[in-house]
Design a protein around this motif. Structure first.
Motif, PDB file in Angstrom:
ATOM      1  N   ASN A   1       0.804  -1.225   0.000  1.00 49.77           N
ATOM      2  CA  ASN A   1       0.000   0.000   0.000  1.00 49.77           C
ATOM      3  C   ASN A   1       0.834   1.272   0.000  1.00 49.77           C
ATOM      4  O   ASN A   1       0.556   2.199  -0.762  1.00 49.77           O
ATOM      5  CB  ASN A   1      -0.929   0.003   1.211  1.00 49.77           C
ATOM      6  N   ALA A   2       1.835   1.352   0.877  1.00 46.61           N
ATOM      7  CA  ALA A   2       2.607   2.599   0.989  1.00 46.61           C
ATOM      8  C   ALA A   2       3.272   2.951  -0.339  1.00 46.61           C
ATOM      9  O   ALA A   2       3.314   4.112  -0.743  1.00 46.61           O
ATOM     10  CB  ALA A   2       3.659   2.463   2.094  1.00 46.61           C
ATOM     11  N   ARG A   3       3.788   1.938  -1.031  1.00 44.54           N
ATOM     12  CA  ARG A   3       4.478   2.192  -2.291  1.00 44.54           C
ATOM     13  C   ARG A   3       3.494   2.528  -3.411  1.00 44.54           C
ATOM     14  O   ARG A   3       3.769   3.410  -4.235  1.00 44.54           O
ATOM     15  CB  ARG A   3       5.338   0.981  -2.665  1.00 44.54           C
ATOM     16  N   VAL A   4       2.359   1.828  -3.461  1.00 41.70           N
ATOM     17  CA  VAL A   4       1.357   2.115  -4.494  1.00 41.70           C
ATOM     18  C   VAL A   4       0.778   3.508  -4.278  1.00 41.70           C
ATOM     19  O   VAL A   4       0.587   4.276  -5.234  1.00 41.70           O
ATOM     20  CB  VAL A   4       0.242   1.052  -4.497  1.00 41.70           C
ATOM     21  N   TRP A   5       0.485   3.858  -3.030  1.00 43.44           N
ATOM     22  CA  TRP A   5      -0.028   5.198  -2.702  1.00 43.44           C
ATOM     23  C   TRP A   5       0.974   6.249  -3.140  1.00 43.44           C
ATOM     24  O   TRP A   5       0.614   7.285  -3.701  1.00 43.44           O
ATOM     25  CB  TRP A   5      -0.306   5.277  -1.207  1.00 43.44           C
TER      26      TRP A   5
ATOM     27  N   LEU B   1       0.525   9.288  -5.933  1.00 43.17           N
ATOM     28  CA  LEU B   1       0.784  10.680  -5.587  1.00 43.17           C
ATOM     29  C   LEU B   1       1.913  11.283  -6.428  1.00 43.17           C
ATOM     30  O   LEU B   1       2.261  12.444  -6.258  1.00 43.17           O
ATOM     31  CB  LEU B   1       1.135  10.809  -4.098  1.00 43.17           C
ATOM     32  N   GLY B   2       2.489  10.475  -7.312  1.00 46.15           N
ATOM     33  CA  GLY B   2       3.555  10.983  -8.168  1.00 46.15           C
ATOM     34  C   GLY B   2       4.935  10.869  -7.563  1.00 46.15           C
ATOM     35  O   GLY B   2       5.872  11.528  -8.033  1.00 46.15           O
ATOM     36  N   GLY B   3       5.074  10.045  -6.512  1.00 48.47           N
ATOM     37  CA  GLY B   3       6.374   9.859  -5.880  1.00 48.47           C
ATOM     38  C   GLY B   3       7.272   8.913  -6.666  1.00 48.47           C
ATOM     39  O   GLY B   3       6.917   8.424  -7.745  1.00 48.47           O
ATOM     40  N   LYS B   4       8.435   8.613  -6.093  1.00 48.24           N
ATOM     41  CA  LYS B   4       9.435   7.800  -6.793  1.00 48.24           C
ATOM     42  C   LYS B   4       9.768   6.502  -6.067  1.00 48.24           C
ATOM     43  O   LYS B   4      10.578   5.708  -6.560  1.00 48.24           O
ATOM     44  CB  LYS B   4      10.727   8.616  -6.973  1.00 48.24           C
ATOM     45  N   ASP B   5       9.155   6.278  -4.909  1.00 49.55           N
ATOM     46  CA  ASP B   5       9.530   5.135  -4.074  1.00 49.55           C
ATOM     47  C   ASP B   5       8.575   3.960  -4.286  1.00 49.55           C
ATOM     48  O   ASP B   5       7.704   3.676  -3.460  1.00 49.55           O
ATOM     49  CB  ASP B   5       9.552   5.549  -2.602  1.00 49.55           C
ATOM     50  N   HIS B   6       8.754   3.267  -5.415  1.00 51.85           N
ATOM     51  CA  HIS B   6       7.896   2.132  -5.720  1.00 51.85           C
ATOM     52  C   HIS B   6       8.631   1.218  -6.694  1.00 51.85           C
ATOM     53  O   HIS B   6       9.638   1.604  -7.315  1.00 51.85           O
ATOM     54  CB  HIS B   6       6.561   2.585  -6.310  1.00 51.85           C
ATOM     55  N   TYR B   7       8.124  -0.010  -6.783  1.00 49.27           N
ATOM     56  CA  TYR B   7       8.726  -1.029  -7.638  1.00 49.27           C
ATOM     57  C   TYR B   7       7.793  -1.359  -8.799  1.00 49.27           C
ATOM     58  O   TYR B   7       6.625  -0.966  -8.796  1.00 49.27           O
ATOM     59  CB  TYR B   7       9.022  -2.285  -6.814  1.00 49.27           C
ATOM     60  N   PRO B   8       8.294  -2.097  -9.806  1.00 48.51           N
ATOM     61  CA  PRO B   8       7.440  -2.450 -10.942  1.00 48.51           C
ATOM     62  C   PRO B   8       6.121  -3.104 -10.531  1.00 48.51           C
ATOM     63  O   PRO B   8       5.074  -2.798 -11.118  1.00 48.51           O
ATOM     64  CB  PRO B   8       8.324  -3.411 -11.748  1.00 48.51           C
ATOM     65  N   VAL B   9       6.157  -3.992  -9.517  1.00 51.27           N
ATOM     66  CA  VAL B   9       4.919  -4.647  -9.095  1.00 51.27           C
ATOM     67  C   VAL B   9       3.921  -3.638  -8.535  1.00 51.27           C
ATOM     68  O   VAL B   9       2.704  -3.771  -8.727  1.00 51.27           O
ATOM     69  CB  VAL B   9       5.212  -5.762  -8.061  1.00 51.27           C
ATOM     70  N   ASP B  10       4.426  -2.586  -7.871  1.00 51.37           N
ATOM     71  CA  ASP B  10       3.542  -1.550  -7.326  1.00 51.37           C
ATOM     72  C   ASP B  10       2.898  -0.753  -8.453  1.00 51.37           C
ATOM     73  O   ASP B  10       1.702  -0.440  -8.402  1.00 51.37           O
ATOM     74  CB  ASP B  10       4.326  -0.618  -6.404  1.00 51.37           C
TER      75      ASP B  10
END
Length: 259
Positions: free
Chosen positions: A8-12, A16-25
């Motif tokens: 959730n934190a990464r998808v959210w 929001l246009g952030g950069k902290d996520h992975y391909p699965v997110d």
């Protein structure tokens, strides 16, 4: 910390246009967007609600202590940034149990010299641990604003969620506040049911929406501020939205005071 299951934190953060996520997110996030295109608007409305609530509390109310539970990944205008912009001596404690948030904790800890910020790795389901650790930074003899935006929806049992809020509210003095945001199947959220089902089958942690009646239980010992429990986009909108009501999103938002 799994990078093969969406969190959730990464998808959210992605919405929001952030950069902290992975391909699965991004993959799961895009699939949710296909099912419920309005979810990005919900994420942005939730963040804007946080900003308005914190500005009101730090400004008009004079609140100087904030306990932010379910912090999520740092983006723009985190609680400490908003509060310390108004009142540099504000003290903020962040709570989250996501390992990725812990990795990025340093970004949250950059506050003003006059104030203080801290990050605690703890689960919302353990309010006693939260209160004990937060007392190292916050003065529990003085009012505290408890921030719980998009976190109680991960406590699937409503009675347990209400008990958590009761424990936290019971530990702070009169004049403290609760700021809460929670997804709902109302306010057009019926369209979101399929995406939540998809989320619970493909990502973590599982989520549950709640009705207005259920959300009202969180405020049973508190005095709701106007306009009460509303779509978070419509809680005291600011210019340019003030002249025309912004569109509702299926996320309740409310602020209440402990008498």
């Amino acid at each position: 910390m799994s990078t093969t299951v969406a969190h959730n934190a990464r998808v959210w953060n992605y919405w929001l246009g952030g950069k902290d996520h992975y391909p699965v997110d991004r993959e799961v996030g895009n699939q949710v967007l296909e099912i419920f295109p309005g979810i990005g608007r919900v994420a942005r409305a939730d963040r804007a609600f946080l900003g308005r609530a914190v500005r009101y509390l730090a400004g008009e109310v004079g609140m100087r202590q904030f306990l932010d539970i379910g912090t999520g990944l740092p983006t723009a205008d985190n609680t400490h940034e908003v509060a310390q912009r108004v009142a540099p001596d504000s003290r903020i404690v962040y709570i989250d149990n996501d390992p990725l948030v812990l990795v990025h904790a340093r970004a949250l800890l950059i506050g003003t010299v006059e104030g203080a910020t801290d990050y605690i790795n703890a689960d919302a389901r353990n309010p006693d641990k939260i209160l004990l650790a937060a007392a190292k930074t916050l003065d529990f003899s003085q009012p505290i604003a408890i921030m719980m935006l998009g976190v109680l929806n991960f406590v699937l049992d409503t009675d347990e969620a209400v008990a958590i809020v009761d424990r936290l509210v019971g530990a702070v003095p009169a004049g403290s506040y609760l700021v809460l945001a929670h997804p709902t199947g109302e306010l057009g959220g019926e369209e979101n049911a399929e995406s939540m089902k998809f989320w619970n089958e493909n990502a973590t942690p599982p989520i549950t929406p709640r009705s207005r009646q259920e959300v009202t239980r969180f405020f049973r010992h508190l005095e709701l501020l106007e306009p009460g429990i509303v779509s978070c986009s419509r809680w005291r909108p600011e210019p340019p939205d003030v002249d025309s009501l912004p569109a509702e999103v299926p996320q309740f938002g409310a602020v209440a005071r402990k008498p």
